[in-house]
Design an enzyme around this catalytic site. Structure first.
Site, short mmCIF file in Angstrom:
data_model
loop_
_atom_site.label_atom_id
_atom_site.label_comp_id
_atom_site.label_asym_id
_atom_site.label_seq_id
_atom_site.Cartn_x
_atom_site.Cartn_y
_atom_site.Cartn_z
N ILE A 50 0.74 -1.17 -0.12
CA ILE A 50 0.11 -0.16 -0.01
C ILE A 50 0.75 1.27 -0.21
O ILE A 50 0.42 2.59 -0.60
CB ILE A 50 -0.85 0.11 1.17
CG1 ILE A 50 -0.31 -0.10 2.64
CG2 ILE A 50 -2.09 -1.00 1.19
CD1 ILE A 50 -1.07 0.37 3.61
N ASP A 51 2.31 1.14 0.42
CA ASP A 51 3.04 2.42 0.69
C ASP A 51 3.58 2.76 -0.82
O ASP A 51 3.99 4.00 -0.69
CB ASP A 51 4.16 1.79 1.40
CG ASP A 51 3.87 1.64 2.95
OD1 ASP A 51 2.62 1.82 3.43
OD2 ASP A 51 4.56 0.86 3.35
O1 F6P Z 1 2.53 -2.61 4.45
C1 F6P Z 1 3.01 -1.51 4.81
C2 F6P Z 1 2.65 -0.93 6.10
O2 F6P Z 1 1.27 -0.85 6.11
C3 F6P Z 1 3.13 0.33 6.68
O3 F6P Z 1 2.70 1.44 6.17
C4 F6P Z 1 3.06 0.16 7.97
O4 F6P Z 1 4.02 0.86 8.76
C5 F6P Z 1 3.48 -1.09 8.40
O5 F6P Z 1 3.09 -1.82 7.31
C6 F6P Z 1 2.76 -1.84 9.68
O6 F6P Z 1 2.41 -3.06 9.38
P1 F6P Z 1 2.56 -4.24 10.47
O7 F6P Z 1 2.18 -3.85 11.76
O8 F6P Z 1 2.02 -5.43 9.74
O9 F6P Z 1 4.21 -4.70 10.50
#
Ligand code: F6P
Length: 343
Positions: free
Chosen positions: A136-137
């Site tokens: 998504i980033d």
């Molecule tokens: O997939 C990317 C992302 O959504 C980032 O924007 C976010 O910081 C991170 O993953 C958090 O994901 P998780 O808590 O699953 O490690």
């Protein structure tokens, strides 16, 4: 007649909408067009290390296009990172052994930056590997866009749309925090689509005085409310969230009431947009065409609206970030949007 190619797929890192569309794109093209055999590893690189997999046939690939998440599961396993708790397990060696035991001709790794880095290292072990970029980033270097991004922007935009009405009723500053890790892509796009008045992204250093001055000026100009879109990765003092800190500053230094919203994992859940379904399917199908040509060690990428390949070792270790002169940043500035850097 030569034996049909056998490929393994895995999804790794944080999930996003479109993963199942990509799995389906790889699987259906491989089976229908090329007569290949396809297996899916469970929970990202964990399944590859522990030889946990499922055969992916037409049946398993049916009905998953619109589904969020990943039917294979995912994990943040980094097999090339030496971990203290892993004892004597040599993960790279296990990966090599399992790849050969299972008679694989190629491994398709669907993921973000971390996944591409691992995929490049798997290539260095002498195995055939292809990367497909998702997150998504939207911060994977070498591709104009990753799938998952459009869905996240659409969800964030919908949330901002909803904040306008309640902000208006109460004449408040509404601060909404969106994801993005170290990148501001979701904040910029949803901020632009949702009509944000202030957009704060990690790539442009903001200062609190500037943010508060904009809010105060809008108040003096009798603007009913202000929408502030902040990326989770902006710098804030220890102990604060991005939205928490900005709304605390507004409440402390201006006469405007502020409220914060953290959108969180809602951005990563649910059904992909049509655009993400198409992009994920294009990436998946192209990955198989690339395998059929015996081209390996590459990531599938979109460049100038054409799907192409880029060597994994060129992508590895790099981040695609916004710049101050990005055309959308300039457009926003020209329309009076503040990035918190003007005093
Ligand atoms: O997939 C990317 C992302 O959504 C980032 O924007 C976010 O910081 C991170 O993953 C958090 O994901 P998780 O808590 O699953 O490690």
């Amino acid at each position: 007649m030569s034996k049909p190619k056998r490929i393994g797929i895995l999804t790794a890192g944080g999930d996003c909408p479109g993963l199942n569309a990509a799995i389906r794109g790889v699987g259906k093209t491989a089976i229908s067009e090329y007569g290949m055999e396809v297996i899916g590893f469970v929970s990202g690189y964990t399944g590859l290390i522990h030889k946990e997999f499922v055969e992916l046939n037409e049946d398993k690939l049916s009905g998953i296009l619109t589904m969020g998440g990943t039917i294979l599961g995912t994990s943040r396993e980094k097999p090339f990172k030496i971990s203290q708790t892993d004892g004597n397990i040599n993960k790279p060696e296990l990966i090599k052994q399992n790849y050969h035991d299972l008679g694989l001709d190629c491994l398709v790794c669907i993921g973000g930056n971390g996944t591409m880095k691992t995929a490049a290292k798997i290539g260095e072990l002498g195995l055939n590997v292809i990367g497909i970029p998702k997150t998504i980033d939207n911060d994977v270097w070498g591709t104009d866009v990753t799938f998952g991004f459009d869905s996240a922007v659409s969800i964030a935009t919908d949330a901002i749309d909803r904040l306008h009405t309640t902000a208006n009723s109460h004449q408040r500053a509404m601060v909404i925090e969106v994801m993005g890790h170290d990148a501001g892509w979701i904040a910029l796009y949803s901020g632009m689509a949702g009509g944000g008045d202030i957009i704060l992204i990690p790539e442009i250093e903001y200062n609190v005085r500037s943010v508060c001055k904009t809010i105060e000026e809008r108040f003096q100009e009798k603007k009913a409310y202000t929408i502030v879109v902040v990326a989770e990765g902006i710098k804030v003092p220890e102990g604060y969230t991005a939205a928490g800190y900005i709304s605390h500053c507004i409440a402390t230094y201006t006469q405007v009431e502020a409220r914060e919203t953290r959108l969180g994992y809602i951005q990563r859940g649910g059904s992909p947009t049509a655009s993400d379904r198409i992009l994920a399917t294009r990436y998946g199908a192209f990955a198989v065409e690339t395998i059929a040509k015996n081209e390996f060690g590459v990531m599938i990428a979109l460049q100038n609206n054409s799907v192409t390949t880029i060597p994994l070792n060129e992508v590895e270790g790099k981040l695609k970030l916004l710049t101050n002169d990005h055309h959308l940043v300039v457009k926003c500035r020209n329309m009076g949007v503040s990035f918190g850097d003007d005093y």
